[in-house]
Write a protein that holds these residues in place. Structure first.
Motif, PDB file in Angstrom:
ATOM      1  N   PRO A 185      12.526  64.334  28.930  1.00  0.00           N
ATOM      2  CA  PRO A 185      11.677  64.815  30.036  1.00  0.00           C
ATOM      3  C   PRO A 185      12.520  65.492  31.112  1.00  0.00           C
ATOM      4  CG  PRO A 185      11.854  62.418  30.056  1.00  0.00           C
ATOM      5  CD  PRO A 185      12.457  62.873  28.772  1.00  0.00           C
ATOM      6  N   SER A 186      12.022  66.598  31.611  1.00  0.00           N
ATOM      7  CA  SER A 186      12.786  67.373  32.592  1.00  0.00           C
ATOM      8  C   SER A 186      12.991  66.620  33.893  1.00  0.00           C
ATOM      9  CB  SER A 186      12.073  68.703  32.864  1.00  0.00           C
ATOM     10  OG  SER A 186      10.746  68.467  33.321  1.00  0.00           O
ATOM     11  N   CYS A 187      12.068  65.700  34.221  1.00  0.00           N
ATOM     12  CA  CYS A 187      12.204  64.961  35.476  1.00  0.00           C
ATOM     13  C   CYS A 187      13.427  64.059  35.473  1.00  0.00           C
ATOM     14  CB  CYS A 187      10.942  64.156  35.750  1.00  0.00           C
ATOM     15  SG  CYS A 187      10.551  62.943  34.464  1.00  0.00           S
ATOM     16  N   LEU A 188      14.005  63.824  34.289  1.00  0.00           N
ATOM     17  CA  LEU A 188      15.221  63.010  34.229  1.00  0.00           C
ATOM     18  C   LEU A 188      16.347  63.661  35.019  1.00  0.00           C
ATOM     19  CD1 LEU A 188      16.234  60.397  32.802  1.00  0.00           C
ATOM     20  CD2 LEU A 188      17.119  61.855  30.994  1.00  0.00           C
ATOM     21  N   GLY A 189      16.301  64.985  35.142  1.00  0.00           N
ATOM     22  CA  GLY A 189      17.336  65.695  35.892  1.00  0.00           C
ATOM     23  C   GLY A 189      17.288  65.460  37.386  1.00  0.00           C
ATOM     24  N   ASN A 190      16.214  64.821  37.885  1.00  0.00           N
ATOM     25  CA  ASN A 190      16.105  64.538  39.317  1.00  0.00           C
ATOM     26  C   ASN A 190      16.859  63.283  39.732  1.00  0.00           C
ATOM     27  OD1 ASN A 190      14.412  66.779  39.542  1.00  0.00           O
ATOM     28  ND2 ASN A 190      12.574  65.549  39.120  1.00  0.00           N
ATOM     29  N   LEU A 191      17.347  62.508  38.726  1.00  0.00           N
ATOM     30  CA  LEU A 191      18.043  61.251  39.059  1.00  0.00           C
ATOM     31  C   LEU A 191      19.498  61.569  39.393  1.00  0.00           C
ATOM     32  CD1 LEU A 191      16.529  59.056  36.201  1.00  0.00           C
ATOM     33  CD2 LEU A 191      15.721  59.301  38.551  1.00  0.00           C
ATOM     34  N   SER A 192      19.709  62.169  40.524  1.00  0.00           N
ATOM     35  CA  SER A 192      21.032  62.707  40.871  1.00  0.00           C
ATOM     36  C   SER A 192      22.075  61.627  41.109  1.00  0.00           C
ATOM     37  CB  SER A 192      20.912  63.590  42.117  1.00  0.00           C
ATOM     38  OG  SER A 192      20.349  62.850  43.193  1.00  0.00           O
ATOM     39  N   TYR A 193      21.652  60.367  41.333  1.00  0.00           N
ATOM     40  CA  TYR A 193      22.616  59.292  41.575  1.00  0.00           C
ATOM     41  C   TYR A 193      22.865  58.429  40.322  1.00  0.00           C
ATOM     42  CZ  TYR A 193      22.179  60.355  46.524  1.00  0.00           C
ATOM     43  OH  TYR A 193      22.199  60.996  47.744  1.00  0.00           O
ATOM     44  N   LEU A 194      22.263  58.820  39.235  1.00  0.00           N
ATOM     45  CA  LEU A 194      22.397  58.036  38.000  1.00  0.00           C
ATOM     46  C   LEU A 194      23.847  58.029  37.524  1.00  0.00           C
ATOM     47  CD1 LEU A 194      20.548  56.490  35.993  1.00  0.00           C
ATOM     48  CD2 LEU A 194      20.545  58.548  34.589  1.00  0.00           C
ATOM     49  N   GLN A 195      24.355  56.852  37.216  1.00  0.00           N
ATOM     50  CA  GLN A 195      25.758  56.706  36.820  1.00  0.00           C
ATOM     51  C   GLN A 195      25.927  56.324  35.352  1.00  0.00           C
ATOM     52  OE1 GLN A 195      26.866  53.743  39.658  1.00  0.00           O
ATOM     53  NE2 GLN A 195      27.417  55.238  41.235  1.00  0.00           N
ATOM     54  N   VAL A 196      24.999  55.564  34.789  1.00  0.00           N
ATOM     55  CA  VAL A 196      25.088  55.136  33.392  1.00  0.00           C
ATOM     56  C   VAL A 196      23.794  55.519  32.688  1.00  0.00           C
ATOM     57  CG1 VAL A 196      25.300  53.185  31.808  1.00  0.00           C
ATOM     58  CG2 VAL A 196      26.615  53.209  33.929  1.00  0.00           C
ATOM     59  N   LEU A 197      23.910  56.274  31.575  1.00  0.00           N
ATOM     60  CA  LEU A 197      22.743  56.704  30.824  1.00  0.00           C
ATOM     61  C   LEU A 197      23.026  56.568  29.332  1.00  0.00           C
ATOM     62  CD1 LEU A 197      19.936  58.007  30.610  1.00  0.00           C
ATOM     63  CD2 LEU A 197      21.056  60.241  30.628  1.00  0.00           C
ATOM     64  N   ASP A 198      22.143  55.866  28.635  1.00  0.00           N
ATOM     65  CA  ASP A 198      22.253  55.688  27.189  1.00  0.00           C
ATOM     66  C   ASP A 198      20.898  56.003  26.567  1.00  0.00           C
ATOM     67  OD1 ASP A 198      22.635  54.948  24.585  1.00  0.00           O
ATOM     68  OD2 ASP A 198      23.535  53.014  25.022  1.00  0.00           O
ATOM     69  N   VAL A 199      20.832  57.113  25.825  1.00  0.00           N
ATOM     70  CA  VAL A 199      19.613  57.487  25.098  1.00  0.00           C
ATOM     71  C   VAL A 199      19.896  57.521  23.600  1.00  0.00           C
ATOM     72  CG1 VAL A 199      18.611  58.758  27.025  1.00  0.00           C
ATOM     73  CG2 VAL A 199      20.114  59.939  25.411  1.00  0.00           C
ATOM     74  N   SER A 200      20.872  56.781  23.154  1.00  0.00           N
ATOM     75  CA  SER A 200      21.312  56.824  21.762  1.00  0.00           C
ATOM     76  C   SER A 200      20.283  56.219  20.826  1.00  0.00           C
ATOM     77  CB  SER A 200      22.651  56.092  21.614  1.00  0.00           C
ATOM     78  OG  SER A 200      22.501  54.734  21.962  1.00  0.00           O
ATOM     79  N   THR A 229      22.395  68.224  32.237  1.00  0.00           N
ATOM     80  CA  THR A 229      23.371  69.063  32.948  1.00  0.00           C
ATOM     81  C   THR A 229      23.295  68.887  34.455  1.00  0.00           C
ATOM     82  OG1 THR A 229      21.780  70.894  32.935  1.00  0.00           O
ATOM     83  CG2 THR A 229      23.343  70.770  31.104  1.00  0.00           C
ATOM     84  N   ASN A 230      22.204  68.321  34.967  1.00  0.00           N
ATOM     85  CA  ASN A 230      22.042  68.139  36.409  1.00  0.00           C
ATOM     86  C   ASN A 230      22.559  66.797  36.909  1.00  0.00           C
ATOM     87  OD1 ASN A 230      20.735  70.636  36.527  1.00  0.00           O
ATOM     88  ND2 ASN A 230      18.726  69.699  36.110  1.00  0.00           N
ATOM     89  N   LEU A 231      22.892  65.892  35.978  1.00  0.00           N
ATOM     90  CA  LEU A 231      23.272  64.530  36.383  1.00  0.00           C
ATOM     91  C   LEU A 231      24.766  64.487  36.672  1.00  0.00           C
ATOM     92  CD1 LEU A 231      21.129  62.537  33.773  1.00  0.00           C
ATOM     93  CD2 LEU A 231      20.506  63.273  36.084  1.00  0.00           C
ATOM     94  N   LYS A 232      25.166  64.973  37.830  1.00  0.00           N
ATOM     95  CA  LYS A 232      26.584  65.120  38.169  1.00  0.00           C
ATOM     96  C   LYS A 232      27.260  63.797  38.536  1.00  0.00           C
ATOM     97  CE  LYS A 232      26.072  69.495  37.647  1.00  0.00           C
ATOM     98  NZ  LYS A 232      25.993  70.414  38.782  1.00  0.00           N
ATOM     99  N   SER A 233      26.477  62.728  38.740  1.00  0.00           N
ATOM    100  CA  SER A 233      27.070  61.433  39.093  1.00  0.00           C
ATOM    101  C   SER A 233      27.357  60.561  37.873  1.00  0.00           C
ATOM    102  CB  SER A 233      26.134  60.670  40.047  1.00  0.00           C
ATOM    103  OG  SER A 233      25.962  61.374  41.261  1.00  0.00           O
ATOM    104  N   LEU A 234      27.054  61.069  36.699  1.00  0.00           N
ATOM    105  CA  LEU A 234      27.240  60.262  35.494  1.00  0.00           C
ATOM    106  C   LEU A 234      28.702  59.888  35.294  1.00  0.00           C
ATOM    107  CD1 LEU A 234      24.921  61.831  32.763  1.00  0.00           C
ATOM    108  CD2 LEU A 234      24.736  59.580  33.810  1.00  0.00           C
ATOM    109  N   GLU A 235      28.922  58.601  34.964  1.00  0.00           N
ATOM    110  CA  GLU A 235      30.239  58.116  34.561  1.00  0.00           C
ATOM    111  C   GLU A 235      30.244  57.711  33.082  1.00  0.00           C
ATOM    112  OE1 GLU A 235      31.658  55.053  37.088  1.00  0.00           O
ATOM    113  OE2 GLU A 235      31.150  56.121  38.927  1.00  0.00           O
ATOM    114  N   TYR A 236      29.089  57.289  32.611  1.00  0.00           N
ATOM    115  CA  TYR A 236      28.941  56.868  31.209  1.00  0.00           C
ATOM    116  C   TYR A 236      27.740  57.593  30.638  1.00  0.00           C
ATOM    117  CZ  TYR A 236      27.840  53.917  27.185  1.00  0.00           C
ATOM    118  OH  TYR A 236      27.564  53.461  25.923  1.00  0.00           O
ATOM    119  N   LEU A 237      27.938  58.320  29.515  1.00  0.00           N
ATOM    120  CA  LEU A 237      26.848  59.056  28.877  1.00  0.00           C
ATOM    121  C   LEU A 237      26.939  58.880  27.369  1.00  0.00           C
ATOM    122  CD1 LEU A 237      24.480  61.037  28.774  1.00  0.00           C
ATOM    123  CD2 LEU A 237      26.143  62.908  28.832  1.00  0.00           C
ATOM    124  N   SER A 238      25.866  58.372  26.775  1.00  0.00           N
ATOM    125  CA  SER A 238      25.782  58.229  25.328  1.00  0.00           C
ATOM    126  C   SER A 238      24.467  58.827  24.850  1.00  0.00           C
ATOM    127  CB  SER A 238      25.866  56.756  24.918  1.00  0.00           C
ATOM    128  OG  SER A 238      25.687  56.624  23.521  1.00  0.00           O
TER     129      SER A 238
END
Length: 737
Positions: A3-18, A32-41
């Motif tokens: 969902p495109s609204c996921l890009g609004n979570l600008s403070y999100l640090q950990v995301l797992d959609v595996s 591409t908009n989640l610039k605060s991510l530290e962990y991405l799977s």
């Protein structure tokens, strides 16, 4: 799509959609908009992933990136920006990468890199070590890396795990391995083409905890220098061409937890040398040439492994009774040796035993009834000389999944308690001396995948309730896991999604905590299908299903309910005394590959609906009393030759040589033939008449010849005729006058 609204979570640090079914191009999605991510799977999806990963170039806080098992898409050659992130963990396996991504040239603090299961070519990317001095684990297994193994020129003290298995590396093992990676704990170089001996310099790697070199072309003996590996706790040299014995220095000088020397040419006696491995948990020395007997061992307090596999050797003598005192033993395989004697009652004390394989030996006597108190799951006792009835040996083993007693001398009836084993999926009782009827209790085995009761003396009818079998694909593999250990090993799992940002920043990835290795034991079963005996193991065993009731004395009709076993792959009822027609419901066996009904007394027509069986590879109804035309020569039935139908005198049509237009109608056939109930067969009356005439003529000619040759018998014959005529004359006078 994400969902495109996921890009609004600008403070999100950990995301797992595996491990979902997401689609779309990662470069144009909300990530591409989640610039605060530290962990991405985003692994195990159907994303399209550009090879440059430029979409994450501005994610300056990104530390962990996991993108395994997606769809890599090419990009036009463009000048990609230098990424602002510095990763500590990168995993891009199962992506069909042909080379490491270019952005790695700008990474300096990587600790773990996993590029396994790709198509990377060329040599070992040594520049990864040069740029990342903190690198701890590099996984390059299952790629296309070729040529000699060229190590970096500088020393790297942090490398703990190096996996280059399943590539095309060749030549000798590098002699400078210990100097370049002095603190190496796990070395996996299996399934390559290395040659020569194991370098003596391997003995200088004092911190080496794991060494795996299976499936190479290494020849020669195991060097004594391995005994200098004072910290060696895991040694795997399986699937090579090693010869000689096991060095004493290796056993005496290393605190081994795991010793794997399977599939080599090692020889000599292994006991009592191995008794010195007091901390051993896993012992696998199968498929070698070890000889001798296992001596009596008075105490097992110091020798207490969880897995013992000494199968496929030349070890002789009696089964060691002291093994029944190994309290931690979970897996025991002594198959394909020369053990003799009775089944040890002491084995009933193995209360943690999960896997037992004693097949292909010379064991005799009864199976102890005390086995019914063990929570065992896999029992393989085939090809021995076990005798007596199968009383209650496994009656309470509710966890039992495989019971293989093929080719023994077991007698009596098949006990009904087998039907109370809720997880039993493989039941093999072939080639024994069981008698009586097939227990109706077997219908309760709704997990059953394979049942082989062939080559016994079973009688009675086939239970119609066998349709309770579902034959669904098994949910487990044929590899039984026994042991998990806490250092980085053959496989790694990272539960980073549960780790907080603070944990990532402070401790990074703790390899010693999250890396784990599983020691596995494989098993196989033998099953006859398509007129041949096959060995099933691995993933094929999960999907194979079949029933074999051949070579018994079963009578009655084939239950039409058998036709509802939609998932069955093999069905054999040949060499019995079955009567009646072939059920038309057999056309429902859409997965059937082998159907054998030969050598019975079946009658009637072959159901034409069987041509709908598009998976059928082997079909035989030979030597029955079937009549009428054969099925149309279409689909699979166009591949069956005359041998599938021979021995049925009333069958006609291709591929037989009998034309159906020249055969008499069934009404005429009933006048010419009749059924001999005593011999369960048909008698041709025309043949009978001709044989009677020929016999009559032969007898007359024999009498004439005797009278012509012998005057005595000629006078006697005429006297006999005269008496008979005179008697008849007076009889007639008396009757009518």
């Amino acid at each position: 799509m994400l969902p495109s609204c996921l890009g609004n979570l600008s403070y999100l640090q950990v995301l797992d959609v595996s491990s979902n079914h997401f689609i779309g191009n990662i470069a144009t999605g909300p990530l591409t908009n989640l610039k605060s991510l530290e962990y991405l799977s985003f692994s195990n999806n159907n994303f399209q992933v550009p090879i440059s990963f430029s979409m994450f170039a501005n994610h300056s806080k990104l530390k962990v990136l996991i993108g395994d098992a997606n769809n890599l898409v090419p990009e036009p050659f463009l000048q990609t920006p230098t990424p602002k992130f510095q990763l500590i963990f990168l995993s891009l396996s199962y992506l069909a990468l042909k080379e490491p991504p270019y952005f790695l040239h700008h990474q300096n603090i990587l600790r773990v890199v996993d590029f396994s299961h790709n198509n990377i070519t060329g040599g070992l990317p040594s520049w990864l070590f040069m740029n990342n001095t903190a690198l701890e684990g590099l996984y390059l297994g299952y790629n296309c890396i070729s040529g000699p193994l060229q190590l970096p020129t500088q020393r790297h003290f942090n490398i703990a795990i190096l996996d280059v298995s399943s590539n095309s590396l060749l030549g000798n093992l590098p002699i400078n391995m210990s100097s370049v990676f002095p603190h190496l704990k796990t070395l996996i170089m299996s399934k390559n083409s290395f040659q020569g001996q194991i370098p003596i310099s391997f003995g200088d790697m004092k911190s080496l905890e794991s060494l795996s070199l299976p499936n190479n072309l290494i020849s020669g003996n195991i060097p004594d220098s391995f005994g200098r590996l004072s910290s060696l706790i895991y040694l795997d040299l399986s699937n090579n061409q090693l010869s000689g014995g096991i060095p004493k220095l290796l056993v005496l000088g290393c605190p081994l937890y795991v010793l794997r020397l399977s599939n080599n040419n090692l020889e000599g006696q292994v006991f009592p040398l191995l008794f010195n491995l007091t901390g051993l948990l896993v012992l696998k020395i199968d498929a070698n040439n070890f000889v001798g007997e296992i001596p009596v061992f008075s105490s097992t307090n110091s020798f207490n492994p969880q897995t013992i596999d000494m199968s496929n050797n030349h070890i002789s003598g009696k089964l060691p009774r002291w093994m029944g005192n190994i309290s931690n033993l979970e897996g025991l395989s002594l198959a394909k040796n020369h053990f003799k004697g009775p089944f040890p009652v002491e084995f009933c004390g193995l209360h943690n035993l999960v896997f037992l394989d004693l097949s292909d030996n010379y064991l005799f006597g009864f199976i102890p009834e005390c086995f019914n108190s063990i929570p065992i799951e896999y029992v393989h006792l085939s090809n021995n000389r076990l005798t007596g009835p199968l009383t209650k040996a496994f009656s309470n083993c509710s966890s039992l999944e495989t019971l293989d007693l093929t080719r023994n001398n077991l007698i009596g009836i098949i006990p009904g308690w087998i039907g109370s084993l809720p997880l039993l999926s493989i039941l093999l009782l072939k080639a024994n001396r069981f008698e009586g009827e097939i227990p109706i209790q077997l219908c309760q085995l709704n997990k059953l995948k394979m049942m082989d009761l062939s080559q016994n003396n079973l009688s009675g009818s086939i239970p119609s309730c066998l349709t309770n079998f579902t034959f669904e694909a098994l949910g487990y593999s044929n590899k039984i896991s026994y042991w998990t250990i806490g250092f980085g090993g053959l496989e790694m799992i990272f539960s980073l999604v549960e780790m907080s940002r603070k944990k990532l920043a402070e401790d990074g990835i703790d390899l010693a905590k999250y890396g784990y290795e599983v020691i596995e034991m494989e098993y196989w079963v033998e099953f006859t299908t398509k007129s041949m005996s096959y060995v099933y193991n691995g993933s094929i065993l999960r999907y194979m299903s079949g029933i074999d009731l051949s070579c018994n004395c079963l009578t009655g009709r084939i239950p039409f309910e058998i036709g509802y076993l939609n998932e069955i792959h093999a069905l054999n009822m040949s060499h019995n005394k079955l009567t009646g027609p072939i059920p038309t419901t057999f056309s429902n066996l859409k997965q059937i590959e082998s159907l054998d009904l030969s050598y019975n007394n079946l009658n009637g027509r072959i159901p034409p609906q069987l041509t709908e069986l598009n998976t059928l590879a082997v079909f035989s109804v030979a030597y029955n009393n079937l009549s009428g035309p054969t099925p149309d020569q279409k689909a699979q039935f166009g591949t069956f030759d005359e041998s599938s139908y021979e021995g049925n005198p009333f069958l006609c049509g291709a591929p037989l040589q009998i034309n159906c237009t020249k055969i008499e109608s069934p009404s005429v056939l009933t006048n010419v033939y009749y059924y001999d109930k005593e011999n369960n067969g048909l008698i041709d009356m025309s043949v009978f008449y001709w044989s009677f005439v020929v016999t009559y003529v032969v007898v007359l000619m024999a009498i004439a010849a005797i009278l012509h040759i012998s005057p005595y018998w000629r006078r006697a014959w005429f006297y006999f005729i005269e008496v008979c005529i005179t008697s008849c004359y007076y009889f007639v006078l008396d009757k009518f006058c």
